[in-house]
Design an enzyme around this catalytic site. Structure first.
Site, PDB file in Angstrom:
ATOM      1  N   CYS A 105       5.276   9.056   9.685  1.00  0.00           N
ATOM      2  CA  CYS A 105       4.261   9.748  10.606  1.00  0.00           C
ATOM      3  C   CYS A 105       4.279   9.452  11.892  1.00  0.00           C
ATOM      4  CB  CYS A 105       2.713   8.941   9.943  1.00  0.00           C
ATOM      5  SG  CYS A 105       2.577   7.443  10.279  1.00  0.00           S
ATOM      6  N   GLU A 113      -5.456   6.828   7.556  1.00  0.00           N
ATOM      7  CA  GLU A 113      -4.155   6.954   8.539  1.00  0.00           C
ATOM      8  C   GLU A 113      -3.254   8.124   8.229  1.00  0.00           C
ATOM      9  OE1 GLU A 113      -0.678   6.958   9.724  1.00  0.00           O
ATOM     10  OE2 GLU A 113      -0.414   5.060   8.922  1.00  0.00           O
TER      11      GLU A 113
END
Length: 500
Positions: free
Chosen positions: A300, A266
């Site tokens: 993110c 990720e």
């Protein structure tokens, strides 16, 4: 922040925050120093003052941890799913019992405002382990037919073995938690390398595993530098899967070094958020504050490309500027009035500064903010910043900034917005604000991101829903959260039984 030096021994682990204490690594159920004796000195991002040390692990230390996990794995995997679920609920209870200490350490070591943000991260960490406990009992298989009526076929989900977890500094509890909890639930053992700049947070979390009385070696914590201990986890044949959360550059290095292993990656995004001419602007402004200033923009899923319809851009900017002035309070993370603390480390702050300056040099307009505020205690405090006139050629439009900046661009219609989103190398999460739900759904189906929010900001997500980047993007592979990480953290095993 960390700096290396030699010497230092692990102190007694009590679960109580102790500024200046020497901490150990957690390997095989014991707190140990590095075999080299070297340590990393941690400093508070809000003051620059030393707050303790952690061992600077070596490849040998990582190898010890992998061997410990491998020894523990058969026994842990042999437990019933219900027994593992019980153990994970003990972890959740241990976290809950240490909530105050975990919150304090997060504000001290990472810089999150204690009242506005740190408590929420600890609460979500508890939820990850409670959810994983439930998912442990749902690891179901299949009973497909055989071509031979005298045979039966069983297809089981089984653990992979030793899972390497490499986690970032921006969410030092929940990001490792979203990998550690399901890996353990499905019968794997774990070796965990946290980011050096928040390793004291990792020690606090490892203390919860110890308090939960997990079998020795089921969870192992190795502190140190990524190119050393993280790399050892990736290349060592003793790890069967690698879970990584962090930057694209580091993630691609991990993927190359771990070639042939199962990967759950990720990585980064630039959170494009589209605001159409029919949007509820007050709602969009509120979402922008959360998208761009939560954790000082170090997320993110932060809103790093704000695409506003040209007919409402000036109105949006006026409302946003007023909201930033009235709602965002930059300051000491231990001050209850603070809503945004310092950035975590100098490279992150320097990158934000570089992106802002590049945008201004290329013609962007500074609406508010734009610089550091060193008088607050360290050089890592950065003003909440709004830029207008962002164009594709600017670094801030092409890269992940990871700082408290709202970069605004004008768009003519949703087709232009879709094209801008799909031209990006990122594919993690996007959002759109519009009163027309058909338009919102059409946008969601057309953009190539793994998650799309309609009338909600980019930093909104739920911890039981599948999260990850779209194929073909640089934002990662696989899905975390809920039962969806099972696909990467387990594998299928086929058993054929002859009845005659």
């Amino acid at each position: 922040m960390v700096a290396g030096r030699s010497g230092g021994r692990p102190g007694t682990v009590s679960g109580v925050t102790s500024v200046g204490r020497d901490h150990g690594m957690f390997i095989g159920g014991r707190w140990l120093a590095s075999e080299s004796g070297a340590v990393l000195e941690a400093t508070s991002p809000s003051t620059g003052a030393p707050i303790g040390t952690v061992p600077q692990g070596t490849r040998g230390d990582a190898q010890r941890a992998i061997a410990s996990a491998a020894t523990a794995w058969p026994g842990w995997a042999a437990l019933s799913a219900f027994d593992r679920a019980t153990a994970l609920r003990r972890v959740a209870a241990a976290i809950d019992a240490r909530r105050e200490d975990l919150v304090h350490t997060l504000a001290l070591d990472q810089g999150k405002p204690m009242l506005a943000e740190a408590g929420d991260e600890v609460e979500e960490l508890i939820a990850y382990f409670e959810m994983a406990a439930a998912e442990a009992t749902r690891m179901e298989g299949l009973l497909p037919p055989s071509v031979d009526p005298r045979k039966r076929v069983l297809v089981q989900r089984v653990p992979r073995g030793v899972v390497a977890v490499i986690s970032p500094w921006n969410w030092p509890y929940t990001m490792p938690g979203e990998l550690l909890a399901p890996a353990l639930a499905y019968g794997n053992t774990v070796v965990w390398v946290p980011a050096p700049t928040t390793s004291i947070c990792a020690v606090r979390m490892a203390e919860c595993f110890e308090a939960a009385d997990l079998p020795p070696g089921v969870v192992n914590l190795v502190s140190g530098l990524g190119p050393v201990v993280g790399d050892e986890l990736a290349v060592n044949p003793g790890t069967q899967a690698v879970g990584f959360i962090g930057s694209i550059t580091t993630g691609h290095t991990v993927a190359r070094r771990a070639a042939g292993k199962e990967l759950l990656l990720e990585m980064g995004g630039n959170g494009p958020m589209v605001i159409m001419e029919d949007a509820d602007l007050d709602r969009a402004v509120e979402a922008t504050l959360a998208a761009c200033f939560l954790n000082a923009g170090q997320s993110c899923t932060a809103g790093e490309r704000i695409l506003v319809h040209e007919d409402v851009k000036d109105d949006y900017l006026a409302r946003l500027t007023a909201a930033v002035a009235g709602s965002v309070r930059l300051g000491d993370p231990f001050d209850g009035a603070t809503t945004m603390g310092p950035m975590n480390n100098e490279p992150a702050a320097a990158k934000t500064e570089r992106h802002v300056n590049d945008a201004l040099e290329r013609g962007a307009n500074l609406v508010t903010g734009g610089k550091r505020v060193p008088g607050l205690g360290s050089s890592l405090f950065f003003e909440p910043t709004v830029l207008d006139g962002i164009t594709d050629g600017m670094e801030i439009a092409r890269e992940e900034t990871f700082g408290p900046v709202v970069p605004v661009s004008a768009i003519r219609d949703e087709r232009e917005a879709i094209d801008l989103v799909n031209r990006s190398e990122y594919g993690l999460l996007s959002a759109i604000f519009t009163a027309d739900l058909r338009r919102g759904l059409a946008f969601a189906e057309a953009v190539r991101t793994g998650w799309v929010n309609v009338n909600e900001g980019t930093n909104y997500w739920e911890s039981h829903l599948p999260f990850g980047g779209r194929a073909g993007s640089r934002s990662g592979v696989g899905r975390v959260n809920g039962r969806f990480s099972m696909e990467r953290l387990t594998e299928l095993k086929t058993i054929v039984i002859a009845l005659e």
